[in-house]
Scaffold this active site. Structure first.
Site, PDB file in Angstrom:
ATOM      1  N   GLU A   1       0.497  -1.141  -0.357  1.00  0.00           N
ATOM      2  CA  GLU A   1      -0.147   0.013  -0.469  1.00  0.00           C
ATOM      3  C   GLU A   1       1.217   1.554  -0.055  1.00  0.00           C
ATOM      4  O   GLU A   1       1.927   1.649   0.541  1.00  0.00           O
ATOM      5  CB  GLU A   1      -0.753  -0.513   1.519  1.00  0.00           C
TER       6      GLU A   1
ATOM      7  N   CYS B   1       3.528   8.344   1.287  1.00  0.00           N
ATOM      8  CA  CYS B   1       4.380   7.416   2.450  1.00  0.00           C
ATOM      9  C   CYS B   1       4.251   6.069   1.599  1.00  0.00           C
ATOM     10  O   CYS B   1       3.455   5.636   1.388  1.00  0.00           O
ATOM     11  CB  CYS B   1       2.916   7.328   3.154  1.00  0.00           C
TER      12      CYS B   1
ATOM     13  N   CYS C   1       6.982  -7.128   6.768  1.00  0.00           N
ATOM     14  CA  CYS C   1       7.981  -6.591   7.739  1.00  0.00           C
ATOM     15  C   CYS C   1       8.345  -7.897   8.846  1.00  0.00           C
ATOM     16  O   CYS C   1       7.465  -8.498   9.229  1.00  0.00           O
ATOM     17  CB  CYS C   1       7.254  -5.361   8.413  1.00  0.00           C
TER      18      CYS C   1
ATOM     19  N   CYS D   1       6.954  -5.601  15.432  1.00  0.00           N
ATOM     20  CA  CYS D   1       6.599  -4.802  16.331  1.00  0.00           C
ATOM     21  C   CYS D   1       5.296  -4.935  16.836  1.00  0.00           C
ATOM     22  O   CYS D   1       4.195  -5.288  15.311  1.00  0.00           O
ATOM     23  CB  CYS D   1       6.584  -3.269  15.311  1.00  0.00           C
TER      24      CYS D   1
ATOM     25  N   CYS E   1       1.995  -3.375  15.437  1.00  0.00           N
ATOM     26  CA  CYS E   1       2.335  -2.552  13.901  1.00  0.00           C
ATOM     27  C   CYS E   1       0.983  -3.526  13.182  1.00  0.00           C
ATOM     28  O   CYS E   1       1.611  -4.665  13.409  1.00  0.00           O
ATOM     29  CB  CYS E   1       3.286  -2.479  13.814  1.00  0.00           C
TER      30      CYS E   1
ATOM     31  N   SER F   1      12.254   5.594  15.134  1.00  0.00           N
ATOM     32  CA  SER F   1      11.082   4.813  15.855  1.00  0.00           C
ATOM     33  C   SER F   1      11.525   4.371  16.998  1.00  0.00           C
ATOM     34  O   SER F   1      11.979   2.880  17.296  1.00  0.00           O
ATOM     35  CB  SER F   1       9.955   3.757  14.538  1.00  0.00           C
TER      36      SER F   1
ATOM     37  N   ASN G   1      -2.513   4.079  16.802  1.00  0.00           N
ATOM     38  CA  ASN G   1      -3.862   3.536  15.451  1.00  0.00           C
ATOM     39  C   ASN G   1      -4.413   2.148  15.588  1.00  0.00           C
ATOM     40  O   ASN G   1      -3.742   1.764  15.063  1.00  0.00           O
ATOM     41  CB  ASN G   1      -3.993   3.925  14.369  1.00  0.00           C
TER      42      ASN G   1
ATOM     43  N   CYS H   1      -0.999   5.421   9.996  1.00  0.00           N
ATOM     44  CA  CYS H   1       0.179   4.557  10.141  1.00  0.00           C
ATOM     45  C   CYS H   1      -0.154   3.676  10.794  1.00  0.00           C
ATOM     46  O   CYS H   1      -1.193   3.318  12.184  1.00  0.00           O
ATOM     47  CB  CYS H   1       0.986   5.669  11.807  1.00  0.00           C
TER      48      CYS H   1
HETATM   49  N1  SAH Z   1       9.714   0.003   9.274  1.00  0.00           N
HETATM   50  C1  SAH Z   1       9.674   1.627   9.650  1.00  0.00           C
HETATM   51  C2  SAH Z   1       8.424   1.975   9.014  1.00  0.00           C
HETATM   52  C3  SAH Z   1       7.667   2.304   8.391  1.00  0.00           C
HETATM   53  S1  SAH Z   1       6.332   2.192  10.210  1.00  0.00           S
HETATM   54  C4  SAH Z   1       9.590   1.957  11.231  1.00  0.00           C
HETATM   55  O1  SAH Z   1       8.952   1.597  12.456  1.00  0.00           O
HETATM   56  O2  SAH Z   1      10.093   3.376  11.526  1.00  0.00           O
HETATM   57  C5  SAH Z   1       5.732   4.068  10.152  1.00  0.00           C
HETATM   58  C6  SAH Z   1       5.609   4.730  11.791  1.00  0.00           C
HETATM   59  O3  SAH Z   1       4.075   3.831  11.755  1.00  0.00           O
HETATM   60  C7  SAH Z   1       6.987   3.726  12.518  1.00  0.00           C
HETATM   61  O4  SAH Z   1       7.093   5.483  13.005  1.00  0.00           O
HETATM   62  C8  SAH Z   1       5.598   3.404  13.644  1.00  0.00           C
HETATM   63  O5  SAH Z   1       6.047   2.798  14.740  1.00  0.00           O
HETATM   64  C9  SAH Z   1       4.740   3.703  13.347  1.00  0.00           C
HETATM   65  N2  SAH Z   1       3.242   2.772  13.490  1.00  0.00           N
HETATM   66  C10 SAH Z   1       3.285   0.903  13.382  1.00  0.00           C
HETATM   67  N3  SAH Z   1       2.120   0.880  13.823  1.00  0.00           N
HETATM   68  C11 SAH Z   1       1.375   1.951  14.171  1.00  0.00           C
HETATM   69  C12 SAH Z   1       0.121   1.542  15.439  1.00  0.00           C
HETATM   70  N4  SAH Z   1      -0.480   1.040  14.485  1.00  0.00           N
HETATM   71  N5  SAH Z   1      -0.366   3.252  14.966  1.00  0.00           N
HETATM   72  C13 SAH Z   1       0.998   4.662  15.104  1.00  0.00           C
HETATM   73  N6  SAH Z   1       2.184   4.144  14.461  1.00  0.00           N
HETATM   74  C14 SAH Z   1       1.822   3.608  14.377  1.00  0.00           C
HETATM   75 FE1  SF4 Z   2       8.086  -3.309  10.631  1.00  0.00          FE
HETATM   76 FE2  SF4 Z   2       8.029  -0.196  11.251  1.00  0.00          FE
HETATM   77 FE3  SF4 Z   2       5.692  -2.059  11.140  1.00  0.00          FE
HETATM   78 FE4  SF4 Z   2       7.839  -2.611  13.256  1.00  0.00          FE
HETATM   79  S1  SF4 Z   2       6.628  -0.561  12.910  1.00  0.00           S
HETATM   80  S2  SF4 Z   2       6.989  -3.604  12.420  1.00  0.00           S
HETATM   81  S3  SF4 Z   2       9.469  -2.291  11.927  1.00  0.00           S
HETATM   82  S4  SF4 Z   2       6.973  -1.743   9.923  1.00  0.00           S
END
Ligand code: SAH
Ligand code: SF4
Length: 380
Positions: free
Chosen positions: A92, A105, A112, A116, A119, A222, A305, A348
């Site tokens: 996406e 974005c 990934c 995390c 996420c 992050s 989110n 995000c």
């Molecule tokens: N992998 C990279 C970039 C993609 S994620 C990273 O982790 O930085 C982009 C941003 O969205 C990151 O800061 C991540 O921590 C944040 N993110 C991931 N899941 C989220 C969620 N459910 N709510 C808010 N932010 C989130």
């Molecule tokens: Fe991957 Fe970034 Fe999501 Fe963590 S927050 S699982 S590094 S996309």
């Protein structure tokens, strides 16, 4: 021999490739401009290219865009596209219009591997790295599609900023990422300022060092936790690259580009990482950065989110503001990210695409995360 996809080649690589069949660099520049500045994919329509070159190209190369599966538009103007990248995977891309900028974005991987806790992409596991052409192809599509749709004059641009914050960990796909970043910055390509192209990473320490040398764009890290004990649970990569190594890499990044700053992203999770004490621990953590944290870093607090299966909730608004105030009182510029495109799951961490998981990440993630649950239970 299969045709070369010219979206995979940055200008130096394209010039080298053209050189192999005797074409001068200025020809490669012309070709590159047709592809990236004009969005042209048919060699026959590249009218000022020598006919002999066009003929050669049509046998050897293609400009192969991504296949669009769907488009969704949010009430707030955000647009989300889903692209097929083969093998049952889809990624996406999100366009976020604002009064003074257009931000795209971009995804770097199908899924990934970092996994995390909060996420949606991480919950899906990992399938594969995107190629350079698949990364730049997202910008190629969005820029030229929107230009046509908005009926812009030649030379007018829609996208002013790119954030590598879609699906995937960009620094785990370094070799494909760097040429794509170069194309974004190239004056013959998209001509974006290096301060308007941001790579967001969960903390790939050695790759942060390399990026500062190879393509010093804006860096977002992050963070999500002030201690290793908590970060180990939220961002599993922390077990390999703990906070002291991460802060050292940030320090060094700033040393190589002294007028820059690092943006720390921090996802606000109810009762997990959002107390005033944790905000004070963060202030202490960044106090060792080069210069003073007042000038060398910013915090961007991201309200969590939610997505099904996360088992987490977002911090209440007053706690987010109280947390921001502790950082601001220490002189650190802190913003709370506005959620965009929530109605189309484009915010995000909500990007899920479709991923044929080839890892065991799903199993890892279903194990209970003891520390988080303990922290939640004592939350006010
Ligand atoms: N992998 C990279 C970039 C993609 S994620 C990273 O982790 O930085 C982009 C941003 O969205 C990151 O800061 C991540 O921590 C944040 N993110 C991931 N899941 C989220 C969620 N459910 N709510 C808010 N932010 C989130
Ligand atoms: Fe991957 Fe970034 Fe999501 Fe963590 S927050 S699982 S590094 S996309």
């Amino acid at each position: 021999m299969s045709a070369v996809n010219l979206l995979d080649l940055d200008l130096d690589a394209l010039a080298a490739w053209c050189g192999e069949f005797g074409e001068k660099r200025y020809r490669a520049v012309q070709l590159f401009r047709w592809i990236h500045q004009k969005g042209e994919s048919e060699f026959a329509r590249m009218s000022d290219l020598a006919k002999s070159l066009r003929d050669k190209l049509s046998g050897l190369a293609v400009v192969r865009p991504l296949t669009l599966l769907s488009e969704q538009a949010s009430a707030d103007g955000t647009i989300k596209w889903l692209f097929d990248v083969g093998g049952g995977n889809a990624v996406e891309t999100v366009f976020i219009p604002e009064a003074d900028r257009g931000t795209l974005c971009v995804s770097s991987q199908a899924g990934c591997a970092v996994g995390c806790r909060f996420c949606s992409t991480g919950h899906q596991g990992f399938s594969r790295n995107l190629s350079t052409g698949e990364i730049i192809g997202q910008l190629w599509y969005a820029e030229h599609h929107l230009r046509q749709r908005l009926k812009l004059a030649t030379g007018e641009r829609v996208i002013s900023n790119v954030v590598m914050m879609g699906m995937g960990e960009p620094l785990q796909n370094y070799h494909a990422l760097v040429p794509a970043l170069r194309m974004m910055l190239d004056d013959h390509g998209y001509g974006l300022s290096r301060r308007r192209v941001t790579v967001s990473t969960s903390g790939m320490v050695r790759m942060i060092d390399r990026l500062s040398v190879d393509c010093p764009v804006a860096l977002a890290v992050s963070l999500h936790a002030p201690t290793d004990a908590l970060r180990d649970q939220l961002v599993p990569l922390n077990r390999k690259h703990p906070l002291d190594a991460l802060m050292q890499a940030c320090h060094d990044y700033l040393a190589s580009a002294p007028r820059d700053f690092i943006t720390f992203e921090y996802c606000m999770l109810d009762g997990v990482n959002d107390s005033a004490d944790q905000a004070r621990e963060l202030v202490a953590l960044v106090s060792g950065l080069r210069g003073s944290p007042r000038v060398s870093c910013k915090f961007n607090l991201i309200p969590f989110n939610p997505f099904p299966a996360s088992g987490l909730t977002c911090s209440p608004r007053d706690r987010v503001l109280a947390f921001a105030k502790v950082l601001q009182d220490a002189g650190i510029v802190t913003t709370v990210r506005k959620t965009r495109g929530e109605d189309i799951d484009a915010a995000c961490g909500q990007l899920a695409g479709e991923v044929q998981d080839r890892t065991r990440a799903q199993l890892r993630l279903t194990r209970p995360v003891i520390r988080i649950e303990a922290a939640s239970s004592v939350a006010p």
